[in-house]
Write a protein that holds these residues in place. Structure first.
Motif, mmCIF file in Angstrom:
data_model
loop_
_atom_site.group_PDB
_atom_site.id
_atom_site.type_symbol
_atom_site.label_atom_id
_atom_site.label_comp_id
_atom_site.label_asym_id
_atom_site.label_seq_id
_atom_site.Cartn_x
_atom_site.Cartn_y
_atom_site.Cartn_z
ATOM 1 N N SER A 86 0.882 -1.180 0.029
ATOM 2 C CA SER A 86 -0.074 -0.151 -0.095
ATOM 3 C C SER A 86 0.692 1.205 -0.106
ATOM 4 O O SER A 86 0.494 2.168 -0.649
ATOM 5 N N SER A 87 1.918 1.188 0.672
ATOM 6 C CA SER A 87 2.811 2.520 0.911
ATOM 7 C C SER A 87 3.578 2.610 -0.508
ATOM 8 O O SER A 87 3.668 3.727 -1.000
ATOM 9 N N LEU A 88 3.915 1.586 -1.099
ATOM 10 C CA LEU A 88 4.664 1.836 -2.493
ATOM 11 C C LEU A 88 3.632 2.218 -3.512
ATOM 12 O O LEU A 88 4.007 2.925 -4.374
ATOM 13 N N LEU A 89 2.394 1.981 -3.387
ATOM 14 C CA LEU A 89 1.312 2.179 -4.446
ATOM 15 C C LEU A 89 1.339 3.575 -4.220
ATOM 16 O O LEU A 89 0.683 4.266 -5.326
ATOM 17 N N GLU A 90 1.246 4.041 -2.956
ATOM 18 C CA GLU A 90 1.050 5.698 -2.644
ATOM 19 C C GLU A 90 1.882 6.413 -3.426
ATOM 20 O O GLU A 90 1.609 7.428 -3.907
ATOM 21 N N ASN A 139 3.687 5.426 -6.147
ATOM 22 C CA ASN A 139 3.873 5.034 -7.440
ATOM 23 C C ASN A 139 2.497 4.178 -7.709
ATOM 24 O O ASN A 139 2.423 2.903 -7.789
ATOM 25 N N PRO A 140 1.184 4.769 -7.966
ATOM 26 C CA PRO A 140 -0.180 4.160 -8.425
ATOM 27 C C PRO A 140 0.006 3.188 -9.798
ATOM 28 O O PRO A 140 -0.898 2.503 -9.867
ATOM 29 N N LEU A 141 0.995 3.642 -10.403
ATOM 30 C CA LEU A 141 0.756 3.014 -11.996
ATOM 31 C C LEU A 141 2.041 1.842 -11.820
ATOM 32 O O LEU A 141 2.326 1.334 -13.054
ATOM 33 N N ASP A 142 2.303 1.212 -10.691
ATOM 34 C CA ASP A 142 3.142 0.170 -10.504
ATOM 35 C C ASP A 142 2.463 -1.181 -10.889
ATOM 36 O O ASP A 142 1.696 -1.632 -9.832
ATOM 37 N N GLN A 143 2.880 -1.680 -11.891
ATOM 38 C CA GLN A 143 1.966 -2.821 -12.079
ATOM 39 C C GLN A 143 2.381 -4.065 -11.535
ATOM 40 O O GLN A 143 1.451 -4.904 -11.047
ATOM 41 N N VAL A 144 3.738 -4.118 -11.349
ATOM 42 C CA VAL A 144 3.953 -5.291 -10.484
ATOM 43 C C VAL A 144 3.780 -5.292 -9.055
ATOM 44 O O VAL A 144 3.188 -6.590 -8.769
ATOM 45 N N ILE A 145 3.524 -4.395 -8.312
ATOM 46 C CA ILE A 145 3.127 -4.409 -7.044
ATOM 47 C C ILE A 145 1.504 -4.733 -7.172
ATOM 48 O O ILE A 145 1.024 -5.300 -6.264
ATOM 49 N N SER A 146 0.635 -4.171 -8.181
ATOM 50 C CA SER A 146 -0.837 -4.149 -8.183
ATOM 51 C C SER A 146 -1.173 -5.805 -8.278
ATOM 52 O O SER A 146 -2.017 -6.262 -7.827
ATOM 53 N N MET A 147 -0.296 -6.598 -9.026
ATOM 54 C CA MET A 147 -0.510 -7.806 -9.430
ATOM 55 C C MET A 147 0.008 -8.526 -8.361
ATOM 56 O O MET A 147 -0.507 -9.652 -8.058
ATOM 57 N N ARG A 148 0.969 -8.321 -7.360
ATOM 58 C CA ARG A 148 1.359 -9.059 -6.408
ATOM 59 C C ARG A 148 0.337 -8.981 -5.362
ATOM 60 O O ARG A 148 0.211 -9.939 -4.603
ATOM 61 N N ARG A 149 -0.636 -7.899 -5.246
ATOM 62 C CA ARG A 149 -1.490 -8.067 -4.323
ATOM 63 C C ARG A 149 -2.759 -8.898 -4.847
ATOM 64 O O ARG A 149 -3.323 -9.417 -3.819
ATOM 65 N N VAL A 150 -2.872 -8.991 -6.226
ATOM 66 C CA VAL A 150 -3.683 -10.072 -6.572
ATOM 67 C C VAL A 150 -3.406 -11.590 -6.228
ATOM 68 O O VAL A 150 -4.136 -12.272 -5.821
ATOM 69 N N TYR A 180 -7.127 -3.125 -11.042
ATOM 70 C CA TYR A 180 -5.989 -2.992 -11.806
ATOM 71 C C TYR A 180 -6.164 -2.649 -13.551
ATOM 72 O O TYR A 180 -5.612 -1.888 -14.119
ATOM 73 N N LEU A 181 -7.245 -3.443 -13.889
ATOM 74 C CA LEU A 181 -7.824 -3.331 -15.345
ATOM 75 C C LEU A 181 -8.365 -2.090 -15.685
ATOM 76 O O LEU A 181 -8.498 -1.709 -16.773
#
Length: 260
Positions: free
Chosen positions: A122-126, A128-139, A158-159
């Motif tokens: 969550s901290s990393l996405l704050e 950089n909200p466009l970090d695809q790798v982190i977004s998919m790690r949450r999935v 994400y989509l």
């Protein structure tokens, strides 16, 4: 998508490295370029280079790239101590790096420290909200925890941003199919067909989804007819007892409604 030429080149290099013919760095570089994992082989051959000071120093700045690649491979293979050691080296070299921070979060995830990993992601996405790798790690983390609804929520979010990610659409479709949510799965396959109309697997999967929807609808229609028939019989019985003079009118009305 890996071309046949690239696949052939990769296989040739892999055979060469496995047979101690050299070319480990070239193989690892190609795996990285093609965005493949090959985690067990990356871990094996990557450590061979990192554990040899002469080979490691010959890489120059690419040494740090290899530490990252091996760390991810080690996480995939559940070699958490190796991953931890690689991440420590990177932390020392790049103490404020968000990229290293991502690896730290992935290590927490691999350990099963879900709450800490979620906080780190969550901290990393704050930042950089466009970090695809982190977004998919949450999935991936939601799926690992058995939180399928959470995985669906994160994939949909994400989509909304990365609509062109075909792998994500396919993953979401497969989750929907596993839950028998065929209408939602069909929508995902429609998106895939629009963007990649020449891939027959998407058309076949879409056909399977629409067929399943038709079967479910047919089943519901039959069930509805059965319930309506029971209700009609109950009404006729009641009318026979209370208002026999109106029974013919009731029967005519039921026939007009196609219930009888």
């Amino acid at each position: 998508m890996v071309s046949k030429t690239e696949e052939s080149q990769l296989q040739q290099l892999e055979n060469q490295v496995e047979n101690r013919g050299g070319g480990a760095w070239e193989y690892l570089s190609l795996v990285r370029k093609l965005k493949l994992r090959r985690s067990d082989k990356v871990l094996k051959h990557g450590l061979t280079i990192l554990n040899d000071p002469k080979k490691r120093s010959a890489l120059g700045p690419d040494e740090w790239t290899l530490y990252e690649q091996v760390a991810i491979a080690a996480l995939d293979c559940q070699c958490l101590e190796v991953a931890k050691d690689c991440i420590k080296v990177l932390q020392k070299k790049f103490p404020d790096s968000k990229r290293v921070g991502r690896l730290e979060a992935m290590l927490l995830e691999a350990k099963g420290s879900w709450a800490e990993a979620e906080k780190a992601y969550s901290s990393l996405l704050e930042d950089n909200p466009l970090d695809q790798v982190i977004s998919m790690r949450r999935v991936a983390m939601a799926k690992a925890r058995g939180d399928i609804l959470g995985a669906i929520e994160w994939l949909n979010k994400y989509l909304e941003i990365f609509m062109a990610d075909h792998d994500a659409w396919r993953e979401l479709a497969e989750i929907y199919v596993s839950l028998q949510m065929y209408k939602q799965a069909a929508f995902c396959y429609e998106e895939l067909i629009l963007s990649q109309p020449m891939i027959p697997l998407y058309h076949l999967a879409y056909a399977d989804c629409t067929s399943a929807i038709a079967q479910l609808t047919k089943g519901r229609n039959n069930e509805d007819k059965e319930i309506s028939g029971l209700a009609a019989a109950a009404l006729e019985k009641d009318y026979k007892q209370s208002s026999p003079s109106k029974l013919s009118l009731l029967s005519s009305t039921l026939r007009s409604l196609k219930i009888q």
